[in-house]
Design a protein around this motif. Structure first.
Motif, PDB file in Angstrom:
ATOM      1  N   ILE A   1      43.675  14.249  45.198  1.00  0.00           N
ATOM      2  CA  ILE A   1      43.662  12.829  45.500  1.00  0.00           C
ATOM      3  C   ILE A   1      43.200  12.056  44.275  1.00  0.00           C
ATOM      4  O   ILE A   1      42.513  12.595  43.404  1.00  0.00           O
ATOM      5  CB  ILE A   1      42.765  12.470  46.701  1.00  0.00           C
ATOM      6  CG1 ILE A   1      41.281  12.675  46.358  1.00  0.00           C
ATOM      7  CG2 ILE A   1      43.160  13.252  47.941  1.00  0.00           C
ATOM      8  CD1 ILE A   1      40.332  12.114  47.409  1.00  0.00           C
ATOM      9  N   THR A   2      43.602  10.812  44.184  1.00  0.00           N
ATOM     10  CA  THR A   2      43.120   9.907  43.141  1.00  0.00           C
ATOM     11  C   THR A   2      42.522   8.676  43.811  1.00  0.00           C
ATOM     12  O   THR A   2      42.893   8.303  44.922  1.00  0.00           O
ATOM     13  CB  THR A   2      44.269   9.476  42.207  1.00  0.00           C
ATOM     14  OG1 THR A   2      45.289   8.834  42.981  1.00  0.00           O
ATOM     15  CG2 THR A   2      44.858  10.676  41.479  1.00  0.00           C
ATOM     16  N   LEU A   3      41.587   8.057  43.120  1.00  0.00           N
ATOM     17  CA  LEU A   3      40.869   6.918  43.671  1.00  0.00           C
ATOM     18  C   LEU A   3      40.922   5.775  42.664  1.00  0.00           C
ATOM     19  O   LEU A   3      40.410   5.893  41.557  1.00  0.00           O
ATOM     20  CB  LEU A   3      39.416   7.308  43.962  1.00  0.00           C
ATOM     21  CG  LEU A   3      38.518   6.297  44.664  1.00  0.00           C
ATOM     22  CD1 LEU A   3      39.114   5.870  45.996  1.00  0.00           C
ATOM     23  CD2 LEU A   3      37.129   6.893  44.887  1.00  0.00           C
ATOM     24  N   GLU A   4      41.589   4.692  43.043  1.00  0.00           N
ATOM     25  CA  GLU A   4      41.794   3.582  42.135  1.00  0.00           C
ATOM     26  C   GLU A   4      40.723   2.494  42.247  1.00  0.00           C
ATOM     27  O   GLU A   4      40.302   1.919  41.259  1.00  0.00           O
ATOM     28  CB  GLU A   4      43.177   2.943  42.386  1.00  0.00           C
ATOM     29  CG  GLU A   4      44.355   3.888  42.202  1.00  0.00           C
ATOM     30  CD  GLU A   4      44.510   4.354  40.763  1.00  0.00           C
ATOM     31  OE1 GLU A   4      44.059   3.628  39.855  1.00  0.00           O
ATOM     32  OE2 GLU A   4      45.062   5.447  40.553  1.00  0.00           O
ATOM     33  N   GLU A   5      40.300   2.188  43.478  1.00  0.00           N
ATOM     34  CA  GLU A   5      39.389   1.054  43.681  1.00  0.00           C
ATOM     35  C   GLU A   5      38.010   1.344  43.099  1.00  0.00           C
ATOM     36  O   GLU A   5      37.430   2.408  43.346  1.00  0.00           O
ATOM     37  CB  GLU A   5      39.252   0.731  45.169  1.00  0.00           C
ATOM     38  CG  GLU A   5      40.536   0.301  45.844  1.00  0.00           C
ATOM     39  CD  GLU A   5      41.305   1.470  46.416  1.00  0.00           C
ATOM     40  OE1 GLU A   5      42.180   1.226  47.254  1.00  0.00           O
ATOM     41  OE2 GLU A   5      41.029   2.619  46.008  1.00  0.00           O
ATOM     42  N   PRO A   6      37.435   0.392  42.350  1.00  0.00           N
ATOM     43  CA  PRO A   6      36.080   0.579  41.836  1.00  0.00           C
ATOM     44  C   PRO A   6      35.036   0.468  42.939  1.00  0.00           C
ATOM     45  O   PRO A   6      35.292  -0.117  43.992  1.00  0.00           O
ATOM     46  CB  PRO A   6      35.936  -0.557  40.815  1.00  0.00           C
ATOM     47  CG  PRO A   6      36.878  -1.615  41.286  1.00  0.00           C
ATOM     48  CD  PRO A   6      38.025  -0.882  41.903  1.00  0.00           C
ATOM     49  N   TYR A   7      33.883   1.074  42.705  1.00  0.00           N
ATOM     50  CA  TYR A   7      32.754   1.042  43.642  1.00  0.00           C
ATOM     51  C   TYR A   7      33.119   1.611  45.015  1.00  0.00           C
ATOM     52  O   TYR A   7      32.816   1.036  46.047  1.00  0.00           O
ATOM     53  CB  TYR A   7      32.192  -0.379  43.765  1.00  0.00           C
ATOM     54  CG  TYR A   7      31.642  -0.877  42.455  1.00  0.00           C
ATOM     55  CD1 TYR A   7      30.397  -0.479  42.019  1.00  0.00           C
ATOM     56  CD2 TYR A   7      32.413  -1.698  41.640  1.00  0.00           C
ATOM     57  CE1 TYR A   7      29.910  -0.903  40.784  1.00  0.00           C
ATOM     58  CE2 TYR A   7      31.943  -2.117  40.415  1.00  0.00           C
ATOM     59  CZ  TYR A   7      30.688  -1.719  39.988  1.00  0.00           C
ATOM     60  OH  TYR A   7      30.215  -2.130  38.768  1.00  0.00           O
ATOM     61  N   THR A   8      33.801   2.759  44.991  1.00  0.00           N
ATOM     62  CA  THR A   8      34.161   3.439  46.230  1.00  0.00           C
ATOM     63  C   THR A   8      33.835   4.931  46.129  1.00  0.00           C
ATOM     64  O   THR A   8      33.784   5.510  45.047  1.00  0.00           O
ATOM     65  CB  THR A   8      35.656   3.279  46.555  1.00  0.00           C
ATOM     66  OG1 THR A   8      36.435   3.665  45.417  1.00  0.00           O
ATOM     67  CG2 THR A   8      35.987   1.846  46.927  1.00  0.00           C
ATOM     68  N   VAL A   9      33.616   5.522  47.311  1.00  0.00           N
ATOM     69  CA  VAL A   9      33.439   6.960  47.454  1.00  0.00           C
ATOM     70  C   VAL A   9      34.480   7.418  48.457  1.00  0.00           C
ATOM     71  O   VAL A   9      34.656   6.784  49.503  1.00  0.00           O
ATOM     72  CB  VAL A   9      32.029   7.318  47.965  1.00  0.00           C
ATOM     73  CG1 VAL A   9      31.872   8.829  48.080  1.00  0.00           C
ATOM     74  CG2 VAL A   9      30.959   6.731  47.061  1.00  0.00           C
ATOM     75  N   ALA A  10      35.179   8.516  48.152  1.00  0.00           N
ATOM     76  CA  ALA A  10      36.268   8.931  49.040  1.00  0.00           C
ATOM     77  C   ALA A  10      36.399  10.444  49.067  1.00  0.00           C
ATOM     78  O   ALA A  10      35.849  11.165  48.236  1.00  0.00           O
ATOM     79  CB  ALA A  10      37.584   8.295  48.604  1.00  0.00           C
ATOM     80  N   GLY A  11      37.159  10.909  50.070  1.00  0.00           N
ATOM     81  CA  GLY A  11      37.454  12.323  50.175  1.00  0.00           C
ATOM     82  C   GLY A  11      38.757  12.535  50.913  1.00  0.00           C
ATOM     83  O   GLY A  11      39.241  11.644  51.620  1.00  0.00           O
ATOM     84  N   GLY A  12      39.342  13.737  50.743  1.00  0.00           N
ATOM     85  CA  GLY A  12      40.582  14.029  51.450  1.00  0.00           C
ATOM     86  C   GLY A  12      41.260  15.264  50.886  1.00  0.00           C
ATOM     87  O   GLY A  12      40.825  15.826  49.877  1.00  0.00           O
ATOM     88  N   HIS A  13      42.341  15.664  51.542  1.00  0.00           N
ATOM     89  CA  HIS A  13      43.143  16.782  51.090  1.00  0.00           C
ATOM     90  C   HIS A  13      44.590  16.324  50.990  1.00  0.00           C
ATOM     91  O   HIS A  13      45.193  15.940  51.989  1.00  0.00           O
ATOM     92  CB  HIS A  13      43.023  17.957  52.079  1.00  0.00           C
ATOM     93  CG  HIS A  13      43.781  19.171  51.653  1.00  0.00           C
ATOM     94  ND1 HIS A  13      45.086  19.407  52.036  1.00  0.00           N
ATOM     95  CD2 HIS A  13      43.416  20.207  50.857  1.00  0.00           C
ATOM     96  CE1 HIS A  13      45.491  20.535  51.506  1.00  0.00           C
ATOM     97  NE2 HIS A  13      44.487  21.057  50.790  1.00  0.00           N
TER      98      HIS A  13
END
Length: 215
Positions: free
Chosen positions: A11-23
């Motif tokens: 996964i990739t995370l674009e938004e700043p100031y975020t925490v994320a997870g996934g498959h």
């Protein structure tokens, strides 16, 4: 670092100031700038029902299990013929209106209560971040003295929907409907449905305890 990925793959995370997870794709995300949480699946709890914070008319504590009505925007014990808003609950699974982290009017809102946003530049990263706009009337001193509603006697979690514990009198049996008399449930032709009694009526206490469905 303004982005964090945990326990994830591909996964990739674009938004700043975020925490994320996934498959393979994002399945949950927490937004630190706005305080929002987004989930692809269910949010579960061992508790039951929905509750919301309300302030008492007197500014004093209302005991758990008391049926309440509204007076203006505040709550008081419900009497015969009153609109039954809900019951003071200690078991609500989902709770709103807590104002846990700051004064409720800390940020500016539009005429429908939605946040007014602005773009600000992070001094460390140079990134542009969309955040709620601060209320100029909210002074640092006001925020420093703020105490969360959960810690204040005048604020109560009112169970508005689902199964909740309710004080009842000696007329109530499982399967009955109840209405309010001095904040205590009493048998009625219609109202909230009693599922079971968890404590029989005691003249010494002045109430028994039932689990009722509120809707």
């Amino acid at each position: 670092v303004s982005r964090t990925i945990l326990s994830s793959e591909s996964i990739t995370l674009e938004e700043p100031y975020t925490v994320a997870g996934g498959h393979q794709s994002i399945k949950w995300k927490l937004d630190s700038a706005g305080g929002h949480g987004t989930f692809a699946g269910a949010v579960t709890s061992s508790q039951s029902g929905y509750g919301e914070y309300f302030e008492s008319v007197t500014g004093q504590t209302i005991p758990a299990g008391t049926i309440v009505t509204v007076k203006g925007e505040k709550i008081e014990s419900a009497h015969v013929g009153d609109y039954m808003l809900g019951v003071i609950s200690e078991t609500a699974a989902f709770i709103s209106g807590a104002a846990s982290f700051g004064w409720q009017s800390r940020f500016l809102t539009n005429e429908f209560g939605g946040f007014i946003y602005e773009n600000v530049t992070d001094e460390e990263t140079g990134e542009t971040v969309r955040v709620p706009k601060q209320n100029p009337d909210c002074s640092p001193a006001l925020e420093a003295d703020y105490e969360a509603r959960a810690a204040r006697d005048e604020w109560h979690i009112v169970g508005l929907n689902g199964r909740h514990y309710v004080r009842v009198d000696g007329t109530v049996s499982p399967g009955d409907y109840i209405t309010a008399h001095n904040g205590i449930g009493t048998k009625a032709a219609e109202g909230w449905k009693v599922l079971k009694l968890t404590a029989l009526y005691s003249s010494e206490k002045g109430y028994g305890i039932a689990i009722a469905v509120i809707k």
